[in-house]
Design an enzyme around this catalytic site. Structure first.
Site, PDB file in Angstrom:
ATOM      1  N   HIS A   1       0.813  -1.378   0.114  1.00 55.41           N
ATOM      2  CA  HIS A   1      -0.008   0.013   0.067  1.00 55.41           C
ATOM      3  C   HIS A   1       0.846   1.183  -0.005  1.00 55.41           C
ATOM      4  CE1 HIS A   1      -3.533   2.381   1.543  1.00 55.41           C
ATOM      5  NE2 HIS A   1      -2.479   3.215   1.950  1.00 55.41           N
ATOM      6  N   GLU A   2       1.837   1.454   0.908  1.00 55.55           N
ATOM      7  CA  GLU A   2       2.693   2.290   1.054  1.00 55.55           C
ATOM      8  C   GLU A   2       3.662   2.544  -0.151  1.00 55.55           C
ATOM      9  OE1 GLU A   2       2.635   4.829   3.088  1.00 55.55           O
ATOM     10  OE2 GLU A   2       0.919   3.895   4.280  1.00 55.55           O
TER      11      GLU A   2
ATOM     12  N   HIS B   1       1.856   4.404  -2.868  1.00 57.85           N
ATOM     13  CA  HIS B   1       1.771   5.867  -2.690  1.00 57.85           C
ATOM     14  C   HIS B   1       3.053   6.162  -3.234  1.00 57.85           C
ATOM     15  CE1 HIS B   1      -1.886   6.392  -0.657  1.00 57.85           C
ATOM     16  NE2 HIS B   1      -1.464   5.309   0.341  1.00 57.85           N
TER      17      HIS B   1
ATOM     18  N   ASP C   1      -5.547   8.375   3.717  1.00 54.92           N
ATOM     19  CA  ASP C   1      -5.430   8.996   2.391  1.00 54.92           C
ATOM     20  C   ASP C   1      -6.800   9.675   2.199  1.00 54.92           C
ATOM     21  OD1 ASP C   1      -3.284   7.439   2.325  1.00 54.92           O
ATOM     22  OD2 ASP C   1      -4.456   5.763   1.588  1.00 54.92           O
TER      23      ASP C   1
END
Length: 347
Positions: free
Chosen positions: A55-56, A59, A153
């Protein structure tokens, strides 16, 4: 003191495990070893953290495409944190960067659901159920992260949408206010439903408040250079004077730290702590106790950059240096004074 361990690099981004995270994982598997929790649950928790890293990374990958430097990703017991050099001020960029994480969770959930469907009759029931549980976790992560509240987010998505229509600072104010309202509602719900919701609400409220303060600081200091606020009349010391003479100067000038200058060049920094806790006698020269590894700032750097250096290194002041020559000094107090003046001007 370093509290995290680097395990690998992806897209050139260091990924580190915080010591507290390692202790948590060890604790979880100790519980599983003694059959206090099912081994399946321990594996699921591990996979959830792996998903958080992905997930990170999503980003970070999108942020890199917009030229944003990603210093590292640190995995903590509460999740992953991607340390960016800056938050993009262009709303569309922040929107795409923020959506990348939840979108990744949705994609993972779709892949897991298709895997579940295709292998339902081929795999043992407990494995199929495990895949389904992991899919549901990713759905929950996607939905949770899209809550319109900082530091999730969704808070950044909301700000990006609002910033297309209004001033960035005003968009942040509205997003933060909505985030705090969500936090209060969640805390009240936590009283009747689950105490864990109160902890999440506290995390959201504090995160929203920190985001607002950070945005105010960066907005007010935007474009301001160090040379505009630095002190140019700087008290300095010669490296060849003794510790006793230096202490007398400190008591005379009443400053706690001094640049050390030799042949008009900055060669070190010495503080009252260096001198008072020195193992050397009072007749030793300050050259023997001064710090030669100096963190400096250029007069042409932005003030916000100087503030970041001060906070990161836990310093009170920075020498302002150009071509190895001391041109001034800037302190955290100087920056706070400017911030107060700017705030009063805005109000």
């Amino acid at each position: 003191m370093k509290t995290s361990i680097r395990i690998l690099k992806v897209f050139g981004i260091p990924i580190e495990l915080d010591i507290s995270f390692l202790l948590l994982i060890i604790f979880i598997y100790v519980l599983a070893f003694f059959n206090i929790i099912p081994l399946q649950l321990a594996i699921l928790i591990t996979l959830v953290f792996a998903t958080v890293v992905i997930h990170e990374l999503s980003h970070s990958y999108v942020a890199q495409k917009y030229g944003v430097e990603i210093k590292k990703i640190v995995l903590l017991p509460i999740g992953g944190v991607a340390q960016m050099s800056e938050v993009p001020k262009k709303p569309r960029q922040e929107l795409f960067i923020s959506l990348a994480g939840p979108l990744t969770n949705v994609i993972i959930a779709i892949i897991l659901y298709l895997t579940y469907q295709f292998t339902l009759t081929l795999l043992p029931g407990f494995i199929s159920n495990f895949i389904l549980e992991f899919m549901l976790v990713n759905v929950v992560l996607a939905v949770f992260n899209l809550i319109p509240a900082f530091p999730m987010d969704g808070g950044r998505v909301l700000r990006a949408i609002l910033a297309e229509r209004m001033d960035y600072l005003r968009a942040t104010e509205i997003s933060v206010s909505i985030g705090k309202i969500f936090a209060v509602i969640m805390a009240v719900a936590g009283i009747f439903v689950n105490f864990f919701l109160i902890l999440i609400a506290l995390f959201i409220y504090i995160g929203a408040d920190q985001e607002y303060k950070s945005t105010i600081v960066s907005s007010l200091l935007k474009g301001m250079l160090v040379e505009n606020i630095m002190t140019t009349e700087v008290k300095t010391l010669d490296p060849h004077i003794t510790i006793e003479e230096a202490l007398n100067k400190i008591f005379e000038y009443k400053h706690m730290g001094y640049p050390v200058i030799e042949d008009q060049k900055l060669v070190g920094i010495v503080t009252f702590q260096d001198l008072s806790q020195s193992k050397y006698n009072k007749n030793s020269m300050i050259r023997e106790v001064m710090t030669e590894d100096i963190i400096t700032v250029s007069p042409h750097e932005e003030v916000i950059s100087a503030l970041e250096k001060l906070n990161k290194n836990n310093l009170g002041r920075l020498p302002v240096v150009e071509e190895n020559r001391l041109t001034g000094i800037v302190s955290k107090t100087d920056i706070l004074k400017v911030l107060n003046l700017m705030r009063n001007k805005v109000q």
